[in-house]
Write a protein that holds these residues in place. Structure first.
Motif, PDB file in Angstrom:
ATOM      1  N   ARG A 174       0.824  -1.205   0.000  1.00  0.00           N
ATOM      2  CA  ARG A 174       0.000   0.000   0.000  1.00  0.00           C
ATOM      3  C   ARG A 174       0.867   1.268   0.000  1.00  0.00           C
ATOM      4  O   ARG A 174       0.567   2.245  -0.689  1.00  0.00           O
ATOM      5  N   ALA A 175       1.940   1.254   0.791  1.00  0.00           N
ATOM      6  CA  ALA A 175       2.825   2.423   0.856  1.00  0.00           C
ATOM      7  C   ALA A 175       3.472   2.718  -0.492  1.00  0.00           C
ATOM      8  O   ALA A 175       3.787   3.866  -0.806  1.00  0.00           O
ATOM      9  N   ALA A 176       3.669   1.666  -1.298  1.00  0.00           N
ATOM     10  CA  ALA A 176       4.268   1.848  -2.624  1.00  0.00           C
ATOM     11  C   ALA A 176       3.238   2.266  -3.664  1.00  0.00           C
ATOM     12  O   ALA A 176       3.584   2.466  -4.832  1.00  0.00           O
ATOM     13  N   GLY A 177       1.975   2.403  -3.248  1.00  0.00           N
ATOM     14  CA  GLY A 177       0.939   2.842  -4.165  1.00  0.00           C
ATOM     15  C   GLY A 177       0.390   1.760  -5.065  1.00  0.00           C
ATOM     16  O   GLY A 177      -0.263   2.059  -6.072  1.00  0.00           O
ATOM     17  N   LEU A 178       0.616   0.482  -4.707  1.00  0.00           N
ATOM     18  CA  LEU A 178       0.134  -0.617  -5.540  1.00  0.00           C
ATOM     19  C   LEU A 178      -1.283  -1.004  -5.141  1.00  0.00           C
ATOM     20  O   LEU A 178      -1.656  -0.931  -3.963  1.00  0.00           O
ATOM     21  N   THR A 179      -2.063  -1.422  -6.121  1.00  0.00           N
ATOM     22  CA  THR A 179      -3.442  -1.793  -5.866  1.00  0.00           C
ATOM     23  C   THR A 179      -3.596  -3.308  -5.854  1.00  0.00           C
ATOM     24  O   THR A 179      -2.720  -4.042  -6.298  1.00  0.00           O
ATOM     25  N   GLY A 180      -4.759  -3.751  -5.376  1.00  0.00           N
ATOM     26  CA  GLY A 180      -5.050  -5.170  -5.349  1.00  0.00           C
ATOM     27  C   GLY A 180      -4.683  -5.795  -4.025  1.00  0.00           C
ATOM     28  O   GLY A 180      -3.902  -5.233  -3.249  1.00  0.00           O
ATOM     29  N   PRO A 181      -5.221  -6.976  -3.730  1.00  0.00           N
ATOM     30  CA  PRO A 181      -4.949  -7.644  -2.455  1.00  0.00           C
ATOM     31  C   PRO A 181      -3.524  -8.177  -2.387  1.00  0.00           C
ATOM     32  O   PRO A 181      -2.875  -8.402  -3.415  1.00  0.00           O
ATOM     33  N   ALA A 182      -3.029  -8.380  -1.162  1.00  0.00           N
ATOM     34  CA  ALA A 182      -1.687  -8.918  -0.934  1.00  0.00           C
ATOM     35  C   ALA A 182      -1.799 -10.205  -0.121  1.00  0.00           C
ATOM     36  O   ALA A 182      -2.612 -10.299   0.798  1.00  0.00           O
ATOM     37  N   PHE A 183      -0.954 -11.171  -0.438  1.00  0.00           N
ATOM     38  CA  PHE A 183      -0.996 -12.486   0.189  1.00  0.00           C
ATOM     39  C   PHE A 183       0.416 -12.925   0.566  1.00  0.00           C
ATOM     40  O   PHE A 183       1.399 -12.406   0.027  1.00  0.00           O
ATOM     41  N   ALA A 184       0.503 -13.909   1.461  1.00  0.00           N
ATOM     42  CA  ALA A 184       1.795 -14.482   1.830  1.00  0.00           C
ATOM     43  C   ALA A 184       1.627 -15.972   2.082  1.00  0.00           C
ATOM     44  O   ALA A 184       0.577 -16.420   2.564  1.00  0.00           O
ATOM     45  N   GLY A 185       2.662 -16.756   1.744  1.00  0.00           N
ATOM     46  CA  GLY A 185       2.598 -18.191   1.946  1.00  0.00           C
ATOM     47  C   GLY A 185       3.980 -18.801   2.014  1.00  0.00           C
ATOM     48  O   GLY A 185       4.993 -18.165   1.700  1.00  0.00           O
ATOM     49  N   ASN A 186       4.020 -20.061   2.434  1.00  0.00           N
ATOM     50  CA  ASN A 186       5.268 -20.815   2.494  1.00  0.00           C
ATOM     51  C   ASN A 186       5.817 -21.084   1.096  1.00  0.00           C
ATOM     52  O   ASN A 186       5.059 -21.400   0.174  1.00  0.00           O
ATOM     53  N   ASP A 187       7.126 -20.953   0.926  1.00  0.00           N
ATOM     54  CA  ASP A 187       7.718 -21.037  -0.414  1.00  0.00           C
ATOM     55  C   ASP A 187       7.534 -22.393  -1.088  1.00  0.00           C
ATOM     56  O   ASP A 187       7.274 -22.465  -2.293  1.00  0.00           O
ATOM     57  N   VAL A 188       7.634 -23.496  -0.334  1.00  0.00           N
ATOM     58  CA  VAL A 188       7.471 -24.814  -0.967  1.00  0.00           C
ATOM     59  C   VAL A 188       6.006 -25.071  -1.296  1.00  0.00           C
ATOM     60  O   VAL A 188       5.682 -25.659  -2.335  1.00  0.00           O
ATOM     61  N   ASN A 189       5.091 -24.639  -0.435  1.00  0.00           N
ATOM     62  CA  ASN A 189       3.673 -24.722  -0.780  1.00  0.00           C
ATOM     63  C   ASN A 189       3.399 -24.024  -2.114  1.00  0.00           C
ATOM     64  O   ASN A 189       2.687 -24.548  -2.978  1.00  0.00           O
ATOM     65  N   LEU A 190       3.967 -22.841  -2.264  1.00  0.00           N
ATOM     66  CA  LEU A 190       3.712 -22.065  -3.466  1.00  0.00           C
ATOM     67  C   LEU A 190       4.415 -22.665  -4.680  1.00  0.00           C
ATOM     68  O   LEU A 190       3.890 -22.622  -5.797  1.00  0.00           O
ATOM     69  N   ALA A 191       5.590 -23.260  -4.473  1.00  0.00           N
ATOM     70  CA  ALA A 191       6.264 -23.962  -5.564  1.00  0.00           C
ATOM     71  C   ALA A 191       5.397 -25.117  -6.059  1.00  0.00           C
ATOM     72  O   ALA A 191       5.258 -25.347  -7.270  1.00  0.00           O
ATOM     73  N   ALA A 192       4.800 -25.857  -5.117  1.00  0.00           N
ATOM     74  CA  ALA A 192       3.943 -26.979  -5.487  1.00  0.00           C
ATOM     75  C   ALA A 192       2.724 -26.509  -6.266  1.00  0.00           C
ATOM     76  O   ALA A 192       2.320 -27.128  -7.266  1.00  0.00           O
ATOM     77  N   LEU A 193       2.123 -25.409  -5.827  1.00  0.00           N
ATOM     78  CA  LEU A 193       0.958 -24.867  -6.517  1.00  0.00           C
ATOM     79  C   LEU A 193       1.316 -24.471  -7.949  1.00  0.00           C
ATOM     80  O   LEU A 193       0.585 -24.779  -8.902  1.00  0.00           O
ATOM     81  N   ALA A 194       2.457 -23.802  -8.117  1.00  0.00           N
ATOM     82  CA  ALA A 194       2.887 -23.388  -9.457  1.00  0.00           C
ATOM     83  C   ALA A 194       3.172 -24.589 -10.351  1.00  0.00           C
ATOM     84  O   ALA A 194       2.780 -24.620 -11.527  1.00  0.00           O
ATOM     85  N   GLU A 195       3.858 -25.585  -9.808  1.00  0.00           N
ATOM     86  CA  GLU A 195       4.182 -26.771 -10.603  1.00  0.00           C
ATOM     87  C   GLU A 195       2.920 -27.549 -10.964  1.00  0.00           C
ATOM     88  O   GLU A 195       2.830 -28.129 -12.055  1.00  0.00           O
ATOM     89  N   HIS A 196       1.944 -27.562 -10.083  1.00  0.00           N
ATOM     90  CA  HIS A 196       0.697 -28.270 -10.380  1.00  0.00           C
ATOM     91  C   HIS A 196      -0.062 -27.594 -11.512  1.00  0.00           C
ATOM     92  O   HIS A 196      -0.665 -28.259 -12.351  1.00  0.00           O
ATOM     93  N   ARG A 197      -0.021 -26.274 -11.560  1.00  0.00           N
ATOM     94  CA  ARG A 197      -0.775 -25.552 -12.586  1.00  0.00           C
ATOM     95  C   ARG A 197      -0.011 -25.378 -13.891  1.00  0.00           C
ATOM     96  O   ARG A 197      -0.620 -25.339 -14.960  1.00  0.00           O
TER      97      ARG A 197
END
Length: 382
Positions: A166-189
């Motif tokens: 928000r401080a950088a002026g960016l719009t849209g929601p922000a999320f955070a997650g564990n890196d390996v969880n997110l790697a798995a999600l990307a590889e699955h898709r």
């Protein structure tokens, strides 16, 4: 939108079949998504294999469409990227090689790098996602074990990241997650996990070992986001002390530091531990000390995977980071250990594949930010 995003609907005919609607309805849906600037509809022939009749229109994500900001933090630095639909990395910035012990400073710095990318490219940003090497507890988004970052236990990374966005002026929601969880999600898709129903991902990056499970296309994160902390499976009861208080955990027996130590190499400061370990295995495997150390790591990784196979019964395993390299140099040894030590492995075997996306945690962080658009494009972009 998700069908086009993941490449499962390359033509309007396939989209019609997947949605179970009329051809006119599928055409209207595609036209609406094109009007939002999310996809492109190409009237040139694009018949699916084995189809009959008039060739269908081609569907693809819009290359000049909106992007999300993806950020990855790891023990040896951070990286920011702009990622479009389809898992396409549109732009990246050179990563920082040091991480401050204050998460606020780190997140502010990397978000500013991302904001610079957006200003340079002129792309519209619709959200932001953050990947961290820690379990991220739900629902408050706290990093419970960022040990390799020297961050405070329980750091409110989602809130801090949102404030920086928000401080950088960016719009849209922000999320955070564990890196390996997110790697798995990307590889699955978009990568080696495409088509798997129950996908197990195990990876070691710069330090430690992480795991993730995708069930029916969705991450299984447990009741509070802490599922699949596989790094604390014991694979060597008399092994190295682990920061969790136990000994011989996968976290300290099968990561880059474990390999370098077992091979008698003293880690240097020039490049990351992952790069040093990867280069050692790929370029010095004929060295007896390196081969012995590598085989020991493969055996311990195999023990851990076998235990997970017995519990989870996945239909595919994918390996990332140094584990991908271990699979490359001696695939039969790893597969044999898993088959010998797991009930399901003995009955037919579980495919074990290497991750294929170069920056899968970054792409996975982007998937978090894209999810609201996939769920409801009209509402997300209004």
């Amino acid at each position: 939108m998700e069908l086009v995003h993941t490449g499962r609907a390359p033509t309007r005919a396939v989209l019609t079949a997947e949605l179970g609607v009329t051809r006119a309805t599928a055409g209207a849906v595609a036209a609406e998504l094109e009007a939002l600037g999310l996809i492109r509809v190409d009237a040139r022939p694009g018949a699916a294999a084995g189809s009959q009749g008039r060739p269908s229109h081609r569907l693809a994500v819009a290359e000049d469409g909106p992007v999300v900001l993806a950020v990855q933090i790891h023990a040896d630095g951070f990286r920011a990227a702009l990622v479009g639909l389809g898992g396409r990395i549109v732009a990246t910035a050179p990563g920082c090689e040091t991480v401050d012990s204050d998460p606020s400073k780190v997140l502010a710095a990397v978000v500013e790098v991302g904001a610079d990318l957006l200003r340079t490219t002129g792309r519209r940003c619709v959200g932001a996602g953050l990947a961290v090497p820690s379990a991220v507890a739900e629902p408050d988004g706290r990093a419970l074990n960022p040990l390799h970052l020297a961050w405070p236990v329980g750091a409110p990374v989602r809130r801090l990241f949102t404030e920086c966005v928000r401080a950088a002026g960016l719009t849209g929601p922000a999320f955070a997650g564990n890196d390996v969880n997110l790697a798995a999600l990307a590889e699955h898709r978009h990568g080696a996990g495409r088509g798997a129903r129950d996908l197990l991902c195990v990876a070691t990056g710069h330090r430690g070992v992480g795991g993730a499970l995708v069930l029916d296309g969705r991450l299984h994160t447990g009741s509070s986001g802490l599922a699949l902390e596989v790094g604390h499976l014991t694979v060597n009861p008399e092994g190295r002390p682990c920061h969790c208080g136990s000994r011989g955990c996968l976290d300290v027996e099968a990561d880059p530091l474990a390999l370098l130590t077992a091979a008698g190499r003293v880690p240097g400061p020039e490049v990351s531990l992952l790069r040093q370990a990867d280069d050692l295995v790929r370029h010095h495997y004929d060295d007896p000390a390196v081969r012995t150390a590598t085989e020991a790591l493969i055996d311990r990784l195999g023990l851990g995977l076998a235990g997970l196979v017995n519990i989870l019964n996945p239909d595919r395993i994918i390996l990332g980071g140094l584990h991908r390299t271990l699979l490359d140099v001696d695939p039969e040894r790893l597969r044999a250990v898993v088959a010998d030590r797991s009930l399901w492995g003995q009955s037919g075997g579980v495919p074990i594949l290497a991750c294929t996306l170069e920056h899968n945690s970054l792409v996975g962080a982007a998937e978090l930010a894209w999810q609201p658009v996939l769920d409801d494009p009209l509402a997300a972009l209004s």
